[in-house]
Design a protein around this motif. Sequence first.
Motif, PDB file in Angstrom:
ATOM      1  N   SER A  25      74.100  -5.921  48.614  1.00  0.00           N
ATOM      2  CA  SER A  25      73.046  -5.396  47.743  1.00  0.00           C
ATOM      3  C   SER A  25      71.816  -5.008  48.546  1.00  0.00           C
ATOM      4  N   VAL A  37      64.034  -3.715  41.255  1.00  0.00           N
ATOM      5  CA  VAL A  37      65.252  -4.348  40.753  1.00  0.00           C
ATOM      6  C   VAL A  37      64.885  -5.113  39.482  1.00  0.00           C
ATOM      7  N   TYR A  58      62.882  -9.071  45.370  1.00  0.00           N
ATOM      8  CA  TYR A  58      64.295  -9.279  45.064  1.00  0.00           C
ATOM      9  C   TYR A  58      65.011  -9.957  46.224  1.00  0.00           C
ATOM     10  N   PRO A 107      69.551 -14.537  40.978  1.00  0.00           N
ATOM     11  CA  PRO A 107      70.406 -13.360  40.836  1.00  0.00           C
ATOM     12  C   PRO A 107      71.864 -13.672  41.163  1.00  0.00           C
ATOM     13  N   PRO A 109      74.417 -11.673  42.725  1.00  0.00           N
ATOM     14  CA  PRO A 109      74.434 -10.378  43.419  1.00  0.00           C
ATOM     15  C   PRO A 109      75.721  -9.588  43.223  1.00  0.00           C
ATOM     16  N   PHE A 112      74.931  -6.610  40.979  1.00  0.00           N
ATOM     17  CA  PHE A 112      73.895  -5.647  41.383  1.00  0.00           C
ATOM     18  C   PHE A 112      74.377  -4.223  41.116  1.00  0.00           C
ATOM     19  N   ALA A 122      67.457  -0.616  40.173  1.00  0.00           N
ATOM     20  CA  ALA A 122      68.744  -1.278  39.977  1.00  0.00           C
ATOM     21  C   ALA A 122      68.552  -2.444  39.018  1.00  0.00           C
ATOM     22  N   VAL A 124      70.264  -6.490  38.074  1.00  0.00           N
ATOM     23  CA  VAL A 124      71.155  -7.569  38.489  1.00  0.00           C
ATOM     24  C   VAL A 124      71.053  -8.674  37.442  1.00  0.00           C
TER      25      VAL A 124
END
Length: 497
Positions: A25, A37, A58, A107, A109, A112, A122, A124
Amino acid sequence: MSAFVKFVEQHGLHSAEQLAAAEQSIETLEREGIEIVRLVWPDQHGLLRGKSLTRNAYVSALTSGTEITMAPFFFDPANAIVFNPFTPDGGFAVEGLGGSPNVKMVPDPTTFTPLPWVANTAVVFCDLYLVNGRPFPLAPRTILKNALTALRDNGFRLIAGVEMEWYLTRIVDDMLRTGSLGSPGSPADPPRVAPVARGYSYLLLDHLDEIDSILTPIRQALLQMGLPLRSIDDEWAPSQVETTFDPLEGLAAADSAALFRMATKQIAKRNGYLASFMCTPAIAGFYASGWHLHTSLVDLDKGENLMVPNNNAPLSDIGRYYVGGTLAHGIAGSVFTTPTINGYRRRRPYSLAPDRLTWGQDNRAAMMRVISEPNDPASHVENRVGDSAANPYLYIAAQAAAGLDGVLNKTDPGPISEDPYAADVPQLPTSLSDAIEALDRDSFYRTTFGDTFVDYLITMKKSEVARYDSWVAEHPDPQTYVNGITDWEHREYFELF
């Protein structure tokens, strides 16, 4: 342990797969110029909440998490404050939740995803944790993960396919100048909208073509995000659309359903439309929408579908027991599959929505529709009970838990129903109030999901019902309702879901 050990490593929150995905990511951030993000988590209603972080924030959250208030868990769908945050436990019977403290967003990932309709952005999905590293006990994504872990502990994986109906409407007045902006416990006036098609005509290609200009950016975004889009259909009612997806593993299916609804609503709104997953809007001529959940169990190690029949039976023994468990817990599970007052408008006989605990071979009147052939590896079942506004995580978790219980206890589903609407079997609840009572009395989901979560959800839903009952007492004349739906329901659910 050293104070310099990051939160994720300290509590062992990421698998090897997630650690690898975290690195990927970061590479995607740099390669695609991602600047923001959106870290999101599904709340108790299935709505996505969270924060927009810069790329550096992030990257830090991948190892340290990021703190966020748990305040949304105090609110029902209209943001009525259901729990008092300033009692010692916040009213949740969970130590440490008094005073509306922060929780950690961590997160995942592997989820993502760059967003095609938002520049340099983006999203997530995150899991929520208490500051001591324990999972936040009210988080629906955690409830689903626990249910799927129980399946894996018994040698199974859940495969799920999403088939969801929804409405596309054109905004004619956003109501920001003339309507109520709302207050806690009283939703704002939703936009005034117009239908985008007329007439009941199932699978009419002309209807699809009429709305192609807005379906195109939605379709393109879903495919660019890697969602396994299978079809977009003209549903029965005017302006009603059905979208189906190829099957995924349980958690990925829930994340995809949430991402699909988010993308559809946001892209539609940016183009002057309102997409709604409310079951039945208060718009003349509209009909109920549902969510059909297709599932099968596969062997954890071999990946083989364990529901495939090898004779004239509708399903394998495991498949039959899985159906038996779903039917046995279908009444108590209604709050999870049909969590809105409006969703119970579907439960009418001869309406292509189930009204009782039945199963049938390729029969759309049954609660559990069997889609199978001897030795067909695609054999599976379709649960047709769901409200299109259902929380994806709780709907799939309830299905996984009930199905597993049926398999472990070899629960007999009874005979196949030839006429499901005439079957002499228990009826499903016909109101959210009745569903709440059934869940409150039930021991299975209390044992499986925990008393803390079940009591929390019951209290949350009772607030919703109480506000509805108060409104109906003040507006008792059904002649004032549109399409048989109260204005309360339309304001509560139409724009929100």
